[in-house]
Design a protein around this motif. Structure first.
Motif, PDB file in Angstrom:
ATOM      1  N   GLU A   1       0.839  -1.204   0.000  1.00  0.00           N
ATOM      2  CA  GLU A   1       0.000   0.000   0.000  1.00  0.00           C
ATOM      3  C   GLU A   1       0.871   1.250   0.000  1.00  0.00           C
ATOM      4  O   GLU A   1       1.867   1.334   0.704  1.00  0.00           O
TER       5      GLU A   1
ATOM      6  N   ARG B   1      -2.517  -0.004  -4.175  1.00  0.00           N
ATOM      7  CA  ARG B   1      -2.146  -1.295  -3.605  1.00  0.00           C
ATOM      8  C   ARG B   1      -1.564  -2.201  -4.685  1.00  0.00           C
ATOM      9  O   ARG B   1      -2.243  -2.478  -5.681  1.00  0.00           O
TER      10      ARG B   1
ATOM     11  N   ALA C   1      -6.616   1.751  -5.785  1.00  0.00           N
ATOM     12  CA  ALA C   1      -7.650   1.082  -4.995  1.00  0.00           C
ATOM     13  C   ALA C   1      -8.711   2.046  -4.483  1.00  0.00           C
ATOM     14  O   ALA C   1      -9.838   1.629  -4.181  1.00  0.00           O
TER      15      ALA C   1
ATOM     16  N   ARG D   1      -9.077   4.568   3.266  1.00  0.00           N
ATOM     17  CA  ARG D   1      -8.296   3.327   3.237  1.00  0.00           C
ATOM     18  C   ARG D   1      -9.168   2.129   3.600  1.00  0.00           C
ATOM     19  O   ARG D   1      -9.041   1.054   2.993  1.00  0.00           O
TER      20      ARG D   1
ATOM     21  N   GLU E   1     -10.508  -0.741  -2.392  1.00  0.00           N
ATOM     22  CA  GLU E   1     -10.588  -2.071  -2.992  1.00  0.00           C
ATOM     23  C   GLU E   1      -9.521  -2.986  -2.395  1.00  0.00           C
ATOM     24  O   GLU E   1      -8.372  -2.581  -2.182  1.00  0.00           O
ATOM     25  N   THR E   2      -9.915  -4.234  -2.128  1.00  0.00           N
ATOM     26  CA  THR E   2      -8.944  -5.227  -1.684  1.00  0.00           C
ATOM     27  C   THR E   2      -8.182  -5.741  -2.906  1.00  0.00           C
ATOM     28  O   THR E   2      -8.790  -6.174  -3.886  1.00  0.00           O
TER      29      THR E   2
ATOM     30  N   ARG F   1      -5.086  -8.260  -4.218  1.00  0.00           N
ATOM     31  CA  ARG F   1      -4.221  -9.378  -3.833  1.00  0.00           C
ATOM     32  C   ARG F   1      -2.888  -9.300  -4.580  1.00  0.00           C
ATOM     33  O   ARG F   1      -2.854  -8.956  -5.755  1.00  0.00           O
TER      34      ARG F   1
END
Length: 591
Positions: free
Chosen positions: A466, A484, A489, A508, A512-513, A515
């Motif tokens: 991040e 990220r 994100a 934050r 968006e998550t 991976r």
């Protein structure tokens, strides 16, 4: 409420929004000046102001005054205009004449023939007197005529020629009021001609271009529902298929330009002809809009977008992980612990980079997977000393592994060995005057360096779980972005008076998550990550938080690029031989 009544009310409202301000309702103030020269900034003064106020073809009033320039009127100007020093001796100075004219013109659309000249003089003296210039809209009949009048109509677009073309009742004679009256007739003549082409509003008149079709102009209403805000717009056809995706800091203004004189690209005119709807997606920041544009283009692959449609069509150079590693040209990054260089948008450039590496490091170029103890026959490359030939046992595992370590170092951190090797080869070729071969090696080296620098920059960002950064925009608000693994994100503007820390934490939390993946661009396209990088590296950025290590190698490829970029810019400025201008023959006097 019934659907019919809703439709009727919408159509009634739309008629005002679509059509703009009808020309018959606009009050125009047609103005002309006489001056002592061509530049107010250089000291020229106004000697006469003439103006005519008209609406719907009717003259509402006239304004005329001589102006004392408080300086001598040059003889050639006096001959041209007929205005002499004695005529202006008792006339009011510009300090009195200009406020009187501005009061006469208040609330009007200013019209002038070659408007930058006349309006420029007025603005100059208005500023000199310390007043704010009124928010006049301006129409230039000379500019409009150049879009409408052909050489078959008139030899040029001078006021005298146009006055004759349209049968003006006043002949221009370089006196301000007479020229203003003639310009009124020219304005009406142009409006009459354009009326037949579907131009009936001030907005259509201001933006008219013969290259923009009537059908194209009539679709201006497609922009009316869009906000004056940054975002992405999508043109769709009658089957809701996306035709084109674009981005702008002002959605309504940008989309309206597709129906006006500012948009003259043939393919865009074709696209607008097909379009039946424009969808706007408002974005918090310009960076968010740019990223959304890339994602939407990749998703819909609109036929009228020329770039970014196929981000998946890229190539990588892969240094394999096997007993006898090799370089391979591949189309995707796998989770195989290999090292990758790229992405390359062009296979040709990828092949150049591959050739540059093979010239420097004689690793094997065959495609077979060799066992730990190979027992094959050496290839031609081995006979040419361009391969260490592990296949026939000429090289042991330790020596080959040492070469691979050097290659990996050049790929990921320090390209000096590649640079030195190819530079040395180019110097030998230049000494032998084999310039074309030297140029091939130069292009290979440049392609490799750009790819290596790109990979190093992208990998540095995409390794970070991040990065949170902010920058103050032109309106004084802070733009905040959460990135990220190289993917945008979240984006937003901190509202005035908000607790900045708490607001950023909220952004934050809602981001968006993303991976992590493998390779230099695991979570986004290379183009998106580069957009984000450009923003992060721009002036005024404040890093709020960085999770991970965001660094690039000091000895990386980027430090070698300045020279190659300068060469490329120089090459692009050269005129091709088949486009050279003919030399002018200068006849020298006989001696």
């Amino acid at each position: 409420m019934s659907s019919t009544s809703v439709r009727s009310r919408w159509e009634s409202q739309r008629s005002f929004d679509e059509l703009g301000r009808p020309l018959r309702d606009i009050t125009f103030c047609v103005v002309d000046l006489e001056t002592t020269g061509g530049s107010a900034a250089a000291g020229s003064m106004i000697t006469e102001i003439g103006a005519v106020k008209v609406r719907g073809g009717e003259v509402l009033g006239e304004f005329q005054t001589l102006v004392n320039p408080q300086a001598h009127i040059p003889a050639f100007i006096a001959v041209l205009t007929g205005i002499t020093d004695s005529m202006v001796a008792t006339a009011p100075p510009i300090e009195s004449a200009l406020p009187a004219f501005l009061e006469f013109a208040a609330g009007c659309v200013l019209v002038a023939h070659n408007a930058p000249f006349d309006i420029g003089f007025l603005q100059h003296f208005n500023a000199q007197q310390g007043r704010a210039w009124p928010a006049f809209e301006v129409l230039d009949t000379a500019r409009l005529a150049r879009r409408v009048i052909t050489r078959d109509d008139a030899p040029n677009c001078k006021l005298s020629s146009l006055a004759q073309l349209f049968g003006a009742t006043t002949t221009p004679n370089h006196r301000a009021l007479a020229d203003a009256r003639a310009t009124v007739d020219v304005l009406h003549g142009l409006m009459e001609r354009l009326g037949g082409l579907g131009v009936h509003t001030l907005e259509e008149l201001q933006t008219f271009s013969s290259r923009v079709t009537t059908a194209q102009r009539k679709k201006r209403h497609l922009a009316e529902a869009l906000p004056h805000a940054p975002g992405v717009y999508l043109f769709r056809d009658d089957r809701a298929r996306v035709l084109y995706v674009g981005t702008s800091k002002d959605l309504r203004t940008r989309v309206r330009s597709y129906f006006t004189a500012s948009e003259t690209r043939t393919r865009m005119g074709e696209m607008v002809g097909i379009a039946s709807e424009v969808q706007g997606i408002e974005c918090a920041t310009p960076l968010e809009a740019s990223v959304r544009e890339l994602r939407l283009i990749a998703e819909h692959k609109p036929r009228y977008n020329r770039r970014s449609r196929f981000p998946e069509k890229v190539h990588f150079l892969k240094l394999t992980r096997e007993p006898w590693p090799r370089l391979s040209l591949v189309k995707q990054v796998l989770d195989d612990d290999a090292d990758y260089l790229g992405p390359f948008s062009s296979k040709k450039v990828a092949e150049r980079s591959l050739a540059a590496l093979h010239e420097t490091f004689p690793i094997r170029q065959c495609n077979d997977r060799l066992p730990k103890v190979p027992s094959k026959t050496a290839c031609v490359l081995a006979e040419m000393a361009r391969c260490l030939s592990p296949c026939d046992g000429s090289t042991g595992p330790e020596a080959y592994a040492a070469l691979v370590v050097q290659l990996r170092e050049s790929l990921l951190r320090n390209p000096d060995e590649v640079v030195a090797s190819i530079n040395e080869r180019m110097e030998r070729l230049v000494e032998d005057e084999r310039f074309e071969e030297a140029a091939v090696h130069r292009d290979r080296l440049a392609g490799f360096l750009r790819a290596a620098a790109r990979t190093q920059r992208l990998a540095a960002l995409t390794r970070c779980p991040e990065v949170v950064a902010a920058r103050r925009n032109d309106g004084g608000l802070w733009e905040v972005h959460v990135v990220r693994f190289g993917r945008l994100a979240a984006a937003g503007l901190i509202p005035p008076g908000a607790d900045a820390h708490a607001w950023v934490e909220g952004l934050r939390a809602s981001a968006e998550t993303v991976r992590p993946g493998h390779g230099p661009t695991p979570a986004a396209t290379a183009e998106e990550s580069e957009q984000v990088l450009r923003w992060l590296e721009s002036e005024g950025i404040r890093l709020i938080d960085v999770e991970g290590e965001w660094t690039c190698p000091l000895a990386g490829a980027g430090r070698h690029l300045a020279l190659h970029d300068a060469v490329q810019r120089s090459r692009e400025t050269l005129v091709p031989f088949d486009e050279r201008r003919e030399l002018t023959v200068v006849h020298q006097p006989a001696r």
